[in-house]
Write a protein that holds these residues in place. Structure first.
Motif, PDB file in Angstrom:
ATOM      1  N   GLY A 212     -52.862  -8.960  -2.589  1.00  0.00           N
ATOM      2  CA  GLY A 212     -52.281  -7.736  -2.922  1.00  0.00           C
ATOM      3  C   GLY A 212     -52.915  -6.271  -2.348  1.00  0.00           C
ATOM      4  N   ARG A 213     -54.144  -6.338  -3.084  1.00  0.00           N
ATOM      5  CA  ARG A 213     -54.872  -4.820  -2.956  1.00  0.00           C
ATOM      6  C   ARG A 213     -55.091  -4.658  -1.454  1.00  0.00           C
ATOM      7  N   ILE A 214     -55.598  -5.907  -0.532  1.00  0.00           N
ATOM      8  CA  ILE A 214     -55.863  -5.408   0.573  1.00  0.00           C
ATOM      9  C   ILE A 214     -54.611  -4.808   1.381  1.00  0.00           C
ATOM     10  N   MET A 215     -53.501  -5.511   0.859  1.00  0.00           N
ATOM     11  CA  MET A 215     -52.304  -5.042   1.559  1.00  0.00           C
ATOM     12  C   MET A 215     -51.920  -3.667   1.299  1.00  0.00           C
ATOM     13  N   VAL A 216     -51.966  -3.304   0.048  1.00  0.00           N
ATOM     14  CA  VAL A 216     -51.763  -1.878  -0.368  1.00  0.00           C
ATOM     15  C   VAL A 216     -52.705  -1.042   0.288  1.00  0.00           C
ATOM     16  N   ALA A 217     -53.803  -1.268   0.553  1.00  0.00           N
ATOM     17  CA  ALA A 217     -54.690  -0.325   0.979  1.00  0.00           C
ATOM     18  C   ALA A 217     -54.328  -0.092   2.326  1.00  0.00           C
ATOM     19  N   LEU A 218     -53.651  -1.139   3.066  1.00  0.00           N
ATOM     20  CA  LEU A 218     -53.297  -1.038   4.505  1.00  0.00           C
ATOM     21  C   LEU A 218     -51.933  -0.029   4.818  1.00  0.00           C
ATOM     22  N   THR A 219     -51.370   0.079   3.688  1.00  0.00           N
ATOM     23  CA  THR A 219     -50.383   1.323   3.634  1.00  0.00           C
ATOM     24  C   THR A 219     -50.920   2.457   3.939  1.00  0.00           C
ATOM     25  N   ASP A 220     -52.174   2.772   3.859  1.00  0.00           N
ATOM     26  CA  ASP A 220     -52.813   3.914   4.158  1.00  0.00           C
ATOM     27  C   ASP A 220     -52.808   3.973   5.781  1.00  0.00           C
ATOM     28  N   VAL A 221     -52.417   4.914   6.389  1.00  0.00           N
ATOM     29  CA  VAL A 221     -52.563   4.718   7.974  1.00  0.00           C
ATOM     30  C   VAL A 221     -53.668   4.740   8.506  1.00  0.00           C
ATOM     31  N   THR A 222     -54.946   5.470   7.873  1.00  0.00           N
ATOM     32  CA  THR A 222     -56.195   5.297   8.471  1.00  0.00           C
ATOM     33  C   THR A 222     -56.792   3.986   8.429  1.00  0.00           C
ATOM     34  N   ALA A 223     -56.541   3.414   7.314  1.00  0.00           N
ATOM     35  CA  ALA A 223     -57.179   2.237   6.906  1.00  0.00           C
ATOM     36  C   ALA A 223     -56.428   1.086   7.906  1.00  0.00           C
ATOM     37  N   LEU A 224     -55.029   1.238   7.932  1.00  0.00           N
ATOM     38  CA  LEU A 224     -54.389   0.277   8.694  1.00  0.00           C
ATOM     39  C   LEU A 224     -54.794   0.296  10.208  1.00  0.00           C
ATOM     40  N   ASP A 225     -55.033   1.661  10.808  1.00  0.00           N
ATOM     41  CA  ASP A 225     -55.442   1.791  11.997  1.00  0.00           C
ATOM     42  C   ASP A 225     -56.876   1.272  12.156  1.00  0.00           C
ATOM     43  N   ALA A 226     -57.785   1.351  11.343  1.00  0.00           N
ATOM     44  CA  ALA A 226     -59.270   0.727  11.638  1.00  0.00           C
ATOM     45  C   ALA A 226     -59.154  -0.680  11.392  1.00  0.00           C
ATOM     46  N   HIS A 227     -58.197  -1.352  10.578  1.00  0.00           N
ATOM     47  CA  HIS A 227     -57.803  -2.785  10.559  1.00  0.00           C
ATOM     48  C   HIS A 227     -57.515  -3.122  11.905  1.00  0.00           C
ATOM     49  N   MET A 228     -56.422  -2.522  12.601  1.00  0.00           N
ATOM     50  CA  MET A 228     -55.913  -2.921  13.586  1.00  0.00           C
ATOM     51  C   MET A 228     -56.528  -2.748  14.909  1.00  0.00           C
ATOM     52  N   ALA A 229     -57.652  -2.186  14.908  1.00  0.00           N
ATOM     53  CA  ALA A 229     -58.436  -1.876  16.027  1.00  0.00           C
ATOM     54  C   ALA A 229     -59.159  -3.239  16.147  1.00  0.00           C
ATOM     55  N   SER A 230     -59.306  -4.126  15.466  1.00  0.00           N
ATOM     56  CA  SER A 230     -59.939  -5.279  15.589  1.00  0.00           C
ATOM     57  C   SER A 230     -59.220  -6.539  14.992  1.00  0.00           C
ATOM     58  N   ASN A 231     -57.667  -6.312  14.789  1.00  0.00           N
ATOM     59  CA  ASN A 231     -56.856  -7.436  14.523  1.00  0.00           C
ATOM     60  C   ASN A 231     -55.648  -7.128  14.849  1.00  0.00           C
ATOM     61  N   SER A 232     -54.724  -8.284  15.182  1.00  0.00           N
ATOM     62  CA  SER A 232     -53.517  -8.152  15.607  1.00  0.00           C
ATOM     63  C   SER A 232     -52.498  -8.176  14.369  1.00  0.00           C
ATOM     64  N   TYR A 233     -52.710  -8.637  13.361  1.00  0.00           N
ATOM     65  CA  TYR A 233     -52.133  -8.686  12.186  1.00  0.00           C
ATOM     66  C   TYR A 233     -52.766  -8.340  10.938  1.00  0.00           C
ATOM     67  N   VAL A 234     -51.748  -8.068   9.691  1.00  0.00           N
ATOM     68  CA  VAL A 234     -52.477  -8.012   8.529  1.00  0.00           C
ATOM     69  C   VAL A 234     -53.623  -9.047   8.302  1.00  0.00           C
ATOM     70  N   GLU A 235     -53.266 -10.459   8.359  1.00  0.00           N
ATOM     71  CA  GLU A 235     -53.953 -11.477   8.154  1.00  0.00           C
ATOM     72  C   GLU A 235     -53.869 -12.664   9.225  1.00  0.00           C
ATOM     73  N   GLY A 236     -55.082 -13.251   9.720  1.00  0.00           N
ATOM     74  CA  GLY A 236     -54.717 -13.994  10.800  1.00  0.00           C
ATOM     75  C   GLY A 236     -54.435 -13.866  12.255  1.00  0.00           C
ATOM     76  N   PHE A 237     -53.876 -14.852  12.910  1.00  0.00           N
ATOM     77  CA  PHE A 237     -53.733 -14.460  14.322  1.00  0.00           C
ATOM     78  C   PHE A 237     -52.030 -14.484  14.558  1.00  0.00           C
ATOM     79  N   THR A 238     -51.221 -14.537  13.598  1.00  0.00           N
ATOM     80  CA  THR A 238     -49.765 -14.732  13.745  1.00  0.00           C
ATOM     81  C   THR A 238     -49.085 -13.748  12.748  1.00  0.00           C
ATOM     82  N   PRO A 239     -48.141 -13.316  12.871  1.00  0.00           N
ATOM     83  CA  PRO A 239     -47.294 -12.268  12.012  1.00  0.00           C
ATOM     84  C   PRO A 239     -46.920 -13.272  10.753  1.00  0.00           C
ATOM     85  N   SER A 240     -46.685 -12.405   9.493  1.00  0.00           N
ATOM     86  CA  SER A 240     -46.180 -13.295   8.178  1.00  0.00           C
ATOM     87  C   SER A 240     -45.724 -11.919   7.595  1.00  0.00           C
ATOM     88  N   GLN A 241     -45.263 -12.686   6.224  1.00  0.00           N
ATOM     89  CA  GLN A 241     -44.549 -11.602   5.465  1.00  0.00           C
ATOM     90  C   GLN A 241     -45.567 -10.848   4.774  1.00  0.00           C
TER      91      GLN A 241
END
Length: 100
Positions: A1-30
């Motif tokens: 959960g903590r990583i997911m909450v951090a990703l609600t910050d748009v700056t953190a999400l943008d940095a994460h999505m620069a090298s990832n397609s999804y929050v976790e793994g290679f396919t969309p999930s809940q």
């Protein structure tokens, strides 16, 4: 959960999505849906976050319902502005006559 909450910050999400397609793994999930529902659409300057946001937004309700994992209601990251509280419903007048 903590990583997911951090990703609600748009700056953190943008940095994460620069090298990832999804929050976790290679396919969309809940987890993607959880983060998506906890935030507003990113500004155009956050290109990676916006790409991900629009991708998740394009999913039908049926597709979202079928994604693996467990949906979590997330509080937005601390640096995000808090949404305005919903106005309280007006109380019913106390002197309403009761029908007998």
């Amino acid at each position: 959960g903590r990583i997911m909450v951090a990703l609600t910050d748009v700056t953190a999400l943008d940095a994460h999505m620069a090298s990832n397609s999804y929050v976790e793994g290679f396919t969309p999930s809940q987890k993607d849906v959880s983060v998506f529902k906890a935030m507003a659409e990113p500004a155009a300057s956050f290109v990676h976050a916006l790409r991900w946001y629009k991708h998740i937004a394009s999913f039908s309700e049926a597709k979202v319902a079928g994604l693996p994992g467990k949906f979590e209601t997330l509080a937005a990251a601390a640096s995000a502005p808090a949404p305005a509280p919903a106005p309280a419903p007006a109380p019913a007048p106390a002197d309403t006559p009761k029908k007998e």
